[in-house]
Design a protein around this motif. Structure first.
Motif, short mmCIF file in Angstrom:
data_model
loop_
_atom_site.label_atom_id
_atom_site.label_comp_id
_atom_site.label_asym_id
_atom_site.label_seq_id
_atom_site.Cartn_x
_atom_site.Cartn_y
_atom_site.Cartn_z
N VAL A 72 -5.65 6.05 -0.60
CA VAL A 72 -6.85 5.21 -0.53
C VAL A 72 -7.33 5.02 0.91
CG1 VAL A 72 -5.63 3.00 -0.37
CG2 VAL A 72 -7.90 3.09 -1.44
N CYS A 73 -6.44 5.26 1.88
CA CYS A 73 -6.84 5.13 3.28
C CYS A 73 -7.98 6.08 3.62
CB CYS A 73 -5.65 5.41 4.19
SG CYS A 73 -4.35 4.16 4.13
N THR A 90 3.35 -8.23 4.94
CA THR A 90 3.84 -6.90 4.62
C THR A 90 2.93 -6.20 3.63
OG1 THR A 90 5.30 -7.83 2.92
CG2 THR A 90 6.25 -7.47 5.12
N ALA A 91 1.66 -6.52 3.69
CA ALA A 91 0.67 -5.86 2.84
C ALA A 91 -0.45 -5.29 3.70
CB ALA A 91 0.09 -6.85 1.83
N LEU A 92 -0.99 -4.16 3.28
CA LEU A 92 -2.12 -3.54 3.95
C LEU A 92 -3.35 -3.72 3.06
CD1 LEU A 92 -3.43 -1.72 6.11
CD2 LEU A 92 -2.60 0.27 4.82
N ASP A 126 -14.56 -1.40 -3.06
CA ASP A 126 -13.34 -1.92 -3.71
C ASP A 126 -12.39 -2.49 -2.67
OD1 ASP A 126 -14.21 -1.06 -6.24
OD2 ASP A 126 -13.44 0.98 -5.85
N SER A 127 -11.72 -3.57 -3.05
CA SER A 127 -10.68 -4.16 -2.23
C SER A 127 -9.32 -3.75 -2.78
CB SER A 127 -10.81 -5.69 -2.22
OG SER A 127 -9.78 -6.27 -1.43
N VAL A 128 -8.52 -3.09 -1.96
CA VAL A 128 -7.23 -2.55 -2.41
C VAL A 128 -6.13 -3.07 -1.50
CG1 VAL A 128 -5.89 -0.46 -2.85
CG2 VAL A 128 -8.37 -0.46 -3.23
#
Length: 301
Positions: free
Chosen positions: A273-274, A285-287, A295-297
């Motif tokens: 998704v990057c 610890t989340a990106l 979209d928000s991922v």
């Protein structure tokens, strides 16, 4: 009275002895304190015999401390040179190695005066530690560290076409070429015990190009800071965590390690998704990623 004198002499000798030890230790600390980093090497060499790795470390220590000679097994020193020339960021400080006449080791000649040499060593050490502290700030999560190291490298180093630039220039002067920007990133990863490979591949029109391959979690991924600079001026995360199948999308093929071997498999899709990211943020610890489709991922690291 004789007993008193004898006692005083004993005390003076003891004080003198420990004073000498303290001075010796101070000299040792002064000699080695300029370089406080680990002597790491490209993971392509990880399976080499331990004696070769030890010789490499001894060679690095000798160079850091401006030693003119090093007693080492000359039968393996050429292998140690391979690690030194590919993995030690201050290798440019050496102008020449030669064998000692008695065959017990090597003589080392330097490109700089001892004063300038030690200034360069300290400047590199201090800058590398500063960057490592920024990458580790508030976390011991290696994926978080890797993202910060990627962003820091891609965003701070100005790339030039000069072949004379090295890893020191990238760290200390913020100037690098297509090769050394990857060297800087790999050095930061290896300092954090993250397995990393310098990859030489075939790019568009078969021109050689560089990548980093590193282990995040239990999987290997490719990283392209040079491509990141072209796409986002080094501020994004589009070329972070590529897998092998994605390389062809960017005209990249035939990745090989320093030892001309095929690198470990890289097929995980965790960071796919990057490629669509228009903005990103680390949240613990989340990106968190916002894609070009709105979209928000969130990726758990």
């Amino acid at each position: 009275m004789k007993k008193v004198i004898a006692l005083l002499l004993s005390i003076m000798l003891t004080v003198s002895f420990f004073s000498g030890c303290s001075k010796d230790n101070a000299k040792k600390d002064e000699k080695t304190s300029a370089y406080e980093l680990s002597y790491v090497y490209d993971y392509a060499y990880n399976n080499l015999d331990g004696s070769i790795k030890d010789a490499y470390v001894s060679l690095c220590e000798a160079v850091v401390n401006y030693q003119s000679e090093l007693k080492v097994n000359t039968g393996i020193v050429n292998n140690a040179y391979d690690l030194f020339n590919t993995s030690f960021p201050l290798s440019f400080l050496v102008s020449n190695f030669s064998y000692l006449e008695d065959g017990t080791g090597i003589a080392i000649k330097y490109a700089k005066s001892e004063t300038e040499h030690k200034q360069i060593v300290k400047a590199f050490n201090d800058k590398a530690k500063e960057y490592m502290d920024k990458c580790f700030e508030g976390t011991n999560n290696k994926a978080v560290y890797a993202i910060r190291a990627y962003n820091l490298t891609a965003s701070t180093v100005v790339t030039e076409r000069s072949v004379n630039l090295n890893c020191y220039d990238a760290f200390v002067n913020g100037r690098g070429n297509e090769n050394t920007i990857f060297k800087m990133f790999e050095f930061l990863l290896l300092q954090a015990d993250i397995p990393a490979y310098h990859i030489i591949a075939s790019g568009v029109d078969s021109a050689p190009c560089y990548l980093t391959l590193a282990e995040i979690g239990e999987n290997y991924y490719y990283f392209d800071m040079f491509g990141e600079k072209a796409l986002t001026n080094g501020e994004g995360i589009k070329m972070f965590g590529l897998n092998y199948d994605e390389l062809s999308d960017y005209g990249i093929s035939e990745p090989l390690t320093y030892t001309q071997n095929t690198p470990p498999n890289s097929f995980d899709t965790k960071f796919d998704v990057c490629r669509k990211a228009v903005s990103w943020e680390l949240n613990g610890t989340a990106l968190d990623i916002m894609t070009d489709e709105g979209d928000s991922v969130q990726i758990t690291l």
